[in-house]
Structure formats: C-alpha cells, structure tokens
Design an enzyme around this catalytic site. Structure first.
Site, PDB file in Angstrom:
ATOM      1  N   ARG A 167       0.835  -1.206   0.000  1.00 39.00           N
ATOM      2  CA  ARG A 167       0.000   0.000   0.000  1.00 39.00           C
ATOM      3  C   ARG A 167       0.870   1.258   0.000  1.00 39.00           C
ATOM      4  O   ARG A 167       0.477   2.285  -0.554  1.00 39.00           O
ATOM      5  CB  ARG A 167      -0.991  -0.020   1.170  1.00 39.00           C
ATOM      6  CG  ARG A 167      -2.023   1.091   1.112  1.00 39.00           C
ATOM      7  CD  ARG A 167      -3.129   0.918   2.147  1.00 39.00           C
ATOM      8  NE  ARG A 167      -4.195   0.033   1.717  1.00 39.00           N
ATOM      9  CZ  ARG A 167      -5.317   0.423   1.115  1.00 39.00           C
ATOM     10  NH1 ARG A 167      -5.529   1.699   0.876  1.00 39.00           N
ATOM     11  NH2 ARG A 167      -6.230  -0.459   0.770  1.00 39.00           N
TER      12      ARG A 167
ATOM     13  N   GLU B  46      -9.511   6.115   7.319  1.00 39.86           N
ATOM     14  CA  GLU B  46      -8.079   6.364   7.172  1.00 39.86           C
ATOM     15  C   GLU B  46      -7.708   7.636   6.412  1.00 39.86           C
ATOM     16  O   GLU B  46      -6.748   8.310   6.779  1.00 39.86           O
ATOM     17  CB  GLU B  46      -7.418   5.172   6.452  1.00 39.86           C
ATOM     18  CG  GLU B  46      -7.502   3.889   7.242  1.00 39.86           C
ATOM     19  CD  GLU B  46      -7.118   2.680   6.392  1.00 39.86           C
ATOM     20  OE1 GLU B  46      -6.046   2.106   6.626  1.00 39.86           O
ATOM     21  OE2 GLU B  46      -7.889   2.331   5.489  1.00 39.86           O
TER      22      GLU B  46
END
Ligand code: FES
Ligand code: FES
Lengths: 776, 158
Positions: A311, A729
């Site tokens: 990621r 997030e």
C-alpha cells in the site's frame, strides 16, 4: 430518512454515564483467573534454560505454561505462521512472550512473571534499517518493484533534477483501552471469547487452531473497542489464544489485559520507513520522472507487512500523474516488535515520499509548493462524466493511470484545492507569512497545503466481502448484526441508519448488537476504512430481502400494486391505507412470512495482481486537502500548529457529524505521528518509550488554535452505500500538511533545502534549522 | 507487603467499608471490589487521565491514589455523577457535540470538565484546552470536547 443525518453516536448515553462495557468491564464468573506473559529480555538469541521455580511459587499463581505445554498449534500470526504464542527455543525481540503465568489476579500474575531465571545464548541483533540491509534480512526473496514508463531515462533527460531521502518514524497506536480478552469455557470443548479486536473471525480461527477444535466450537464476541486504529487487527490474537488455552488447561474462565507498558513493549506499531527519491522536472515544476526506493522496518515476524508495504507503493503517486515512475520496496526483517496495521496501512508513508518530492522540487525552483502540486495533479473528473475510477473513459478526458496501471477517473482535487485555498485564504496568508518572517529573526512561520488521494478496498481482493443478519420481530423492532466491529468510528450507527432507512423507521427501533462470529461468519477485519462500505451494503441486502417479502405479501393481502407500497415515517403506506410498521410486522408474522434474512455483499470491479503490480486494487479513491500554518522558535526548535483548515471528501456522507469527528481526530493523530510521537529503541533493542510519560501523543493543548473542518459533500460516482465514501483512514494523511508547514518555516532560515525528517520534534527542528542556517 | 487496611468511605453517596491490601490503588478498588467499571485504566501512572474521578470535590487520578488514602473521604465516580444529575448538562453537550468516539476517555474527561465548570471556569477555549490537557483522547482531536464544555458554560451563565 435516517441516512445523511448528523445523529449522535449510538452509545453516547452509555459512555457519558460510565455504563458502556469494554472487555475488562464485563462481569466475570467467580474463579476467573488472570494472565501475564513472561517476556524476553534480549533482542535475539537461543534460550538455554528456563527456571520457573520462583514464578510457580509466587503468591496467587495457579499454573505456568511454556511452549511445551501447548497441545496444538502454537501460533498467533495472521499470515505466515511465523509467530509462536510462546517462544520455541529462540527469541527475536525484547518483549517476546516466552511463558504464560495464570494467577488469581492481574497484579499477582504480572509480579510472578518477573521472577523467571532465563539463560540465553545471545546472538547479534538487527535493529535498524541499515542493520537489516547489511545482513540482507528481509521478507520475500527481494524487493518488489512497480513501474510505469521509464523513470531512469526521464530523469536523465530532464532539465532539472533533485535527489534526497526522508526518514519517518514508527508510531504507537495508543488506543486508550489496552489489548484485552476473556475466555469462558463452555460444555463439551466449546469456548466463548470476548476480545477487544477488529477481527473476530481471525480470533476464532486462531483460538480453534490452538485448541485443536473446528471453528464451530469457538464463538467470538466484540461489543466495542476503546480505540483500534489498526492496532487490534492482529495484535489481539496472542491474548485471546492465551486466554483460551489457559481456560482449557484450568477449566476456569481466564482474562488477560496488557498493562500499558506491556502493551507498548509487546505489540507492533506503524512501520518506520526510509524513502530515497530522485526526480526529474521542468522549469514549471512538472515532474517527468520519479524513482523511489522504500525501506520498511517490519520487525521480527511477517504479520501484515507485505500488504502494508504494497500500500505504501500504491500511494507513492498520491494525487499526481506520474508518466515515468519506478518504485522499489524492501521489507526488512529486524529484531524489534512485529510492525503491524496502523490507520493508513503504509499509505501515509508512501504518500509522504511524493509530498516530500513536490516540496523539494518547489524549493529547487523557488516556486510556491502548491503551484508545483497543482501542476502535477491528475485531471479532474469532467463535470458531465458520471464514470468512476477504473471504468472506461469516453468523451473528452484523456486516459490517466497510476504507476500500477489503474485508471483515475474520479479525480476532484483541482476543484477541492481551489475551494480550500480560497476558504483558508492561502495566498494572502502565504504573503503575510513571508513578510512576518522577514521582520522576525527568532520566530518563523510556515504554511503548506497538501492533498490526499487514498485508495479504498482491501488490496487482497477476496477480503472485500461482508455479511449481515437482520431480524424483524413481530412488534416491529429490528435486530441488526453484521461483521463489522465498533471501535468508536460510529460504524454501528451508520449501518443502523441504513437499516432504518430501508424500513422507513426511526433508528431508535433498530437494536445494534455485538459483533458475533456465531451470527455472521467468515468476516474480514474492520479495516481498510471499508467498514461502512461493506457492512452497510450487506445490511441493505438483508433488509431488502425482508422488504421484498413484505411487499409481496402486502400486494397479495391488500390487492394493491407493488408501486403503491411505501416504507416511510414508521409506517407502511399501502395504496391509500397506512399501517404502522409494527402492525405490518405482526400481520406478516400471522401470515407466516419469514422476517429474518442474511445479506451478503462483495465489492465489484476490483482485481489486483500484487506481484506484477497490475490491475485495479481499489474500487474508488477518497480525496481531501488541508492547509496547516505553524510557528517555530529557531532557538529551541519548539513549534506549534496555529491554524488548520481541512476540506474532506466523504461522498454523500451517511452521517456528517460522525465523519467530521473522524476527520478532526485523524488529523490530530496524523500530525502527532509527524511532529511529536517518537519511539526510541536503545542499542540493545529495548523500547525505551513504553508509556505515555515518555511517549507523547497530542494533548488538547497541542491541537491547532484554529481548526476548521468541512466536508465536500458530493456523491461518490461509484455505487457505494447511498453514494457515501469511506472515511476512517484518508484524513489521517492531512497531518502531512503540518510537517510540510514546518519545513516551510525552516526554509525561511537560509538557502538550503531543509530535508526535514519525521517526527519533527523540537530537537529535530532545531538541528534542521541549524543546518539550513549554515547552508548545509 | 500483603498488609491489609480497614477503610470506611462514601462512594457515590453510599457508605462503604472494606479491608483492602495496603497497595491497592483506588481505581482498582472501585473497579474490582465495587464493580464501578465506569472509571477506566489507560496507563496506571497518572498521565492519560482515563481514571479521573472526584474525591471530596477535587479532581484526582484514581490510579495515583491508594484505596487506603480514601479512608474517610467522599468519592464520586462517573456513575455517581450521572445518578446525582451533577453532570447532566455536560452529558447532554458531549452527546450533542459528538465529543466522544470510542468513549474510553469520556468518564475521565467529564470529571475534569466538571471540575473546570464547577470552579467557575470561563468559556475561554484556551483556558479549557489547558485544563483538559491532562486527559488524553486518541479519537476525537479534542475539538468537539472543547465545544461541548464551552456550550455548557455559555448556557448556564447566560
Ligand atoms: S490510568 Fe490513571 S492517569 Fe492513566
Ligand atoms: S473517544 Fe476514544 S479516546 Fe477519547
């Protein structure tokens, strides 16, 4: 309609009266025993002998277990089966559990755990990124590489180039409620476990393996967590498994909670990263090629490090169209806590890499960093284009892809940045700051506006699924269950709002119940910001099944057309007649209509090959931008955030009050990561900052003096639940604007580029100021 | 070490007598012996504020005080504040302003806030921020908590 309303948190009433129960608050049966781990005192070595005589003799101790006493699987890893619950022969970090004390109280267990005499054959330990690189100690055979175009050539041919490196520290989650679990043995060999976890299914799985029973013999329940932030995705496994094996061994209920020091010493944290970069660009700041080398310090076990590091790679473009990019990622194995999931899951680290590049390019050209950022943005989604990311592009828009080949078709940051810069008066303030700095030799101010583009979906495609269970009782009340867990983010309420909306009833008629592996099986962790996207859809599917049955029945019973039936306002309108929802439920029950249903959802369109670095890992992107203004004292390095303005994209928000709360909290946490939260290991690998007395998280006095947060309330072009967007997030990365503003302030002290590392503690700010003042 | 001490105190308006280990801290006594689990434990060394409660009207850290030291004192926990209605306005404001997410800090935060309000603290955001800086919240970013406290002061004084 209940969705889109700013309703207060469903458990607010319980929280303000002290009635909300966390794991450690659940009344326990008589005879409940308490556990503590005996931990490794060295970072790496072989265990030569363990003398537990004093431990066993200590007051209140019922039993002590070592790896040899575990009859079945000795593993608490979420992935690679490389993390024993209790060490087997060798130890790999300071704090690693070696034995397990079972005692009559928490305190007695902890006291006894210190009395062991363990002899080790110490081995050299690898603590830093450099140590691991020198020893080629890593996960996976070599670095992962994703690329697009030819970065090396593009950089070579560019008019201007820069090169640099940024270090960014780890971060402790500091969920206010520490890790905790409670296991209650049942008849036969069944086990019920209460755990403070984001991933009940994994707890069930690990407990079943440890007990040598099938998953159907274990039921895991999670009502709420006192904060998670990723730190309870896999880190709760050890406590839950310890409780279950101890409960099995003793036949008594067993409870374990880490005290704060144990929690910080034993559990994993955000990965610290070093990112090296090279970039080529033109006189307008347009980047033609960029090359990143990312080094992630993963700790001793694999845990979730591979997808975290992936990621980070997937966010190394952030908001910028990079025609030539190369990203190389090293996942380094060290003798430290096994770094784990933490809000953003590597995304923040990757994003900080490219934000540093933009800042550095601007400095090299003497330009406003915002101008450089905007010159490199992806193109906005044309207003008439209803297409969404990953979809095919028609019409006027030129194809634009990320370095991993995904089309970006939902970009909105040009418009958002314009709106934010205007609302926050960016230009004027930037000029005023320059003037102010020219007149003030000691205090210096800085300002920065940074964007966020964050990909939504689990990159491991099969995790993008969710289930729900909905019952309507004959009095019209609704029982709601789904696989998501509540850690404060308001997921339960958002999902209840969805259910209430489907039935046209008030949200107070929907009972939100604890996450329970016996009700909804095979769930994914509540992570990747996906909680409401996935579970909201699954609940909608379950409610719609019941709705369809009710409509069918009402059509037949009252002889009306399907279209004549409307669920609204606690009523069901049936042609020109209206019945209370409760009366419809009763009538349906009496006519033998099933009022219970499961729902299932899987995210469409995602498919991703992580080895090749190709495909569409994300369903869509969430966007946002923030402006931070800071002031530093150039004699001491002290600094504070004066003002922050944030504009954040929550799609068509399911609950604006909850979403704004998420954005505010995330910014403060993100700024904490980059400015004050510093984890320090000594040269023996011992974490020296293992309590809030030495590890500083933002207090109320640390947050910005002026703090304006608004939502960019526009529908998600993708078909998500009521066109909302995930919000857990993405706003964390607004904290980057605080670091960049500090860099801007420091830059005013001299000619050279600050190359400010994180966390920018006063000490580091001072050092950087000194360097810039002396032109180095 | 295992010396026990007899104590008599009032907790949330009720008389309590108990024999406690000399080193038992107050918050553990309340949680484990009296099942008053509204006071939370976040750090056990006086930094996070999760254990904040009221002793003889003063705001104290339940993890820094021994149960033995509470002998003869009047303790009010979050449960007591709620029952007696002392914190009704703050509770409503915390709910309305969304000044809690996971809620773990909330009981301690309310006790600190009540201390500020009762001492006649002004609706001054800076002063409020300083006052509650000993109570950590990892979720909210504090904005809504300061808003909630401000609201209560403004409402009650106008
Ligand atoms: S538990 Fe008492 S201050 Fe943290
Ligand atoms: S609401 Fe979670 S710590 Fe404050």
């Amino acid at each position: 309609m209940s969705v889109a309303k700013p309703l207060p948190h469903d458990a607010a009433k319980l929280h303000v009266t002290g009635a909300a129960r966390y794991v450690d608050d659940i009344p326990t049966p008589r005879g409940t025993l308490h556990l503590a781990f005996g931990q490794s005192e060295i970072a790496h070595g072989e265990i030569q002998s363990i003398d537990l005589t004093e431990v066993r003799r200590s007051s209140g101790v019922t039993a002590v277990l070592t790896a040899d006493d575990l009859p079945f699987d000795n593993d608490v890893s979420p992935s690679a089966h490389d993390e024993p619950l209790l060490a087997e022969g060798s130890v790999h970090y300071v704090g690693q559990p070696i034995f397990l004390v079972i005692a009559t109280s928490h305190l007695l267990a902890r006291k006894a755990a210190r009395l062991a005499k363990i002899e080790y054959l110490e081995k050299p330990s690898l603590l830093s990124i450099d140590d691991a690189l020198a020893a080629n100690s890593r996960f996976e055979e070599g670095p992962r590489i994703y690329q697009k175009g030819n970065a090396t050539n593009a950089i070579k041919q560019a008019d201007h180039t820069i090169e640099g490196v940024i270090e960014m520290g780890a971060q402790e989650h500091f969920y206010l409620e520490g890790q905790a679990a409670l296991a209650l043995p049942q008849e036969g060999s069944d086990m019920v476990v209460h755990s403070s976890t984001q991933h009940p299914t994994e707890i069930q799985h690990k407990v079943a393996e440890a007990l040598g029973v099938p998953m159907n013999a274990v039921r895991v329940e999670v009502r709420r967590m006192g904060g998670g932030f990723g730190g309870k995705e896999s880190q709760g496994n050890a406590l839950a498994v310890a409780c279950a094996v101890s409960a099995r061994a003793t036949g008594q209920p067993c409870k374990m909670r880490y005290d704060r020091d144990d929690d910080m010493i034993i559990t994993g944290k955000r990965h610290d990263f070093r990112i090296k970069y090279k970039a080529g660009f033109d006189a307008h700041g347009r980047v033609s090629g960029v090359d990143f080398i990312q080094y992630a310090r993963c700790g001793w076990a694999q845990d979730l490090s591979l997808p975290v590091a992936d990621r980070a790679m997937l966010h190394s473009d952030n908001a910028y169209l990079l025609e030539n990019a190369r990203i190389e990622s090293h996942r380094l194995k060290t003798n430290t806590q096994s770094a784990t999931a933490y809000r953003g899951f590597g995304g923040p680290q990757g994003m900080l890499g490219i934000e540093r590049v933009m800042d550095h390019v601007a400095h090299a050209l003497g330009m406003d960093p915002l101008a450089v950022r905007r010159a490199n943005y992806y193109a906005d989604l044309p207003a008439e284009n209803a297409g969404a990311s990953g979809g095919s592009l028609t019409g006027k828009m030129k194809s634009q892809t990320t370095p991993y080949g995904m089309e970006v078709t939902d970009f909105i940051l040009h418009e958002m940045t314009g709106a934010l810069a205007k609302a926050a008066d960016y230009e004027t303030r930037r000029l005023a700051i320059a003037k102010w700095n020219a007149q003030n030799p000691i205090l210096k101010k800085g300002i920065a506006l940074t964007p966020v583009k964050f990909g939504i979906s689990f990159t491991l495609t099969h995790l993008n699924q969710a289930g729900a269970l909905v019952h309507v009782y004959s009095d019209g009340s609704v029982h709601l269950n789904h696989g998501g867990t509540e850690m404060g983010q308001g997921l339960f309420l958002k999902v209840a709002q969805v259910a209430a909306t489907r039935f046209g009833i008030d949200v107070s008629a929907v009972k939100i119940t604890a996450t329970d592996t016996g009700k909804v099986p095979n769930t994914s962790a509540t992570a990747a910001s996906s909680g409401s996207d996935l579970n909201g859809m699954a609940v909608k599917a379950a409610c719609d099944t019941i709705r369809a049955r009710l409509i069918d029945f009402l059509v037949g019973h009252f002889g009306v057309a399907q279209e004549a039936i409307v669920f609204d306002n606690d009523e069901v309108r049936i042609g020109d007649k209206a019945l209370a929802f409760a009366d419809v439920a009763k009538l349906a029950y009496e006519n033998r209509i099933s009022l219970s249903a499961t729902g299932f959802y899987k995210t469409p369109k995602v498919a991703w090959d992580r080895i090749k670095g190709e495909g569409r890992p994300f369903f869509y992107f969430s966007y946002g931008a923030s402006v931070s203004e800071v002031v530093i004292d150039t004699l001491t390095g002290e600094n504070r955030i004066l003002r922050t303005d944030i504009l954040h994209d929550a799609g068509a928000s399911l609950n604006p009050a909850l979403d704004i709360g998420q954005v505010e909290g995330a910014y403060v946490q993100g700024a904490g990561w980059l400015t004050m939260e510093e984890l320090v290991w000594d040269d023996k690998g011992t974490l020296r900052t293992h309590a809030p007395s030495t590890y500083k998280i933002p207090a109320c006095s640390d947050r910005p003096d002026i703090f304006n947060v608004s939502l960019w309330d526009r529908s998600n072009p993708e078909e998500t639940i009521y066109r909302s967007k995930a919000v857990g997030e993405p706003p964390f990365m607004h904290g980057i604007s605080a670091l960049m503003a500090l860099s801007d302030a420091i830059a005013s002290c001299g000619e050279s580029y600050p190359s400010l590392d994180a966390p920018a503690t006063p000490e580091r700010v001072l050092k950087t100021v000194e360097r810039v003042k002396h032109g180095i | 070490m295992s010396r026990s001490i007899d104590i008599k105190l009032r907790v949330n308006g009720e008389n309590v007598s108990a024999t406690v280990p000399a080193r038992l801290n107050l918050v553990d006594f309340l949680r484990e012996e009296l099942c008053l689990t509204g006071s939370h434990v976040g750090c056990e060394h006086g930094v996070c504020g999760a254990c904040t409660l009221t002793v003889d009207g003063d705001t104290v850290r339940g993890c820094l005080m021994l149960a033995a030291q509470a002998n003869g004192k009047e303790i009010t926990t979050i449960e007591g504040l709620a029952d007696s209605g002392q914190s009704t306005a703050l509770q409503a404001a915390f709910t309305k302003r969304n000044a809690l997410q996971c809620g773990f800090c909330t009981p301690g935060m309310l006790a600190s806030a009540l201390g500020y309000v009762n001492a006649g603290g002004a609706a001054d955001r800076d002063a409020i921020r300083q006052h509650i800086s000993g109570n950590y919240c990892r979720c909210t970013g504090y904005q809504s908590i300061v808003d909630a406290i401000c609201d209560v002061i403004e409402e009650t004084r106008t």
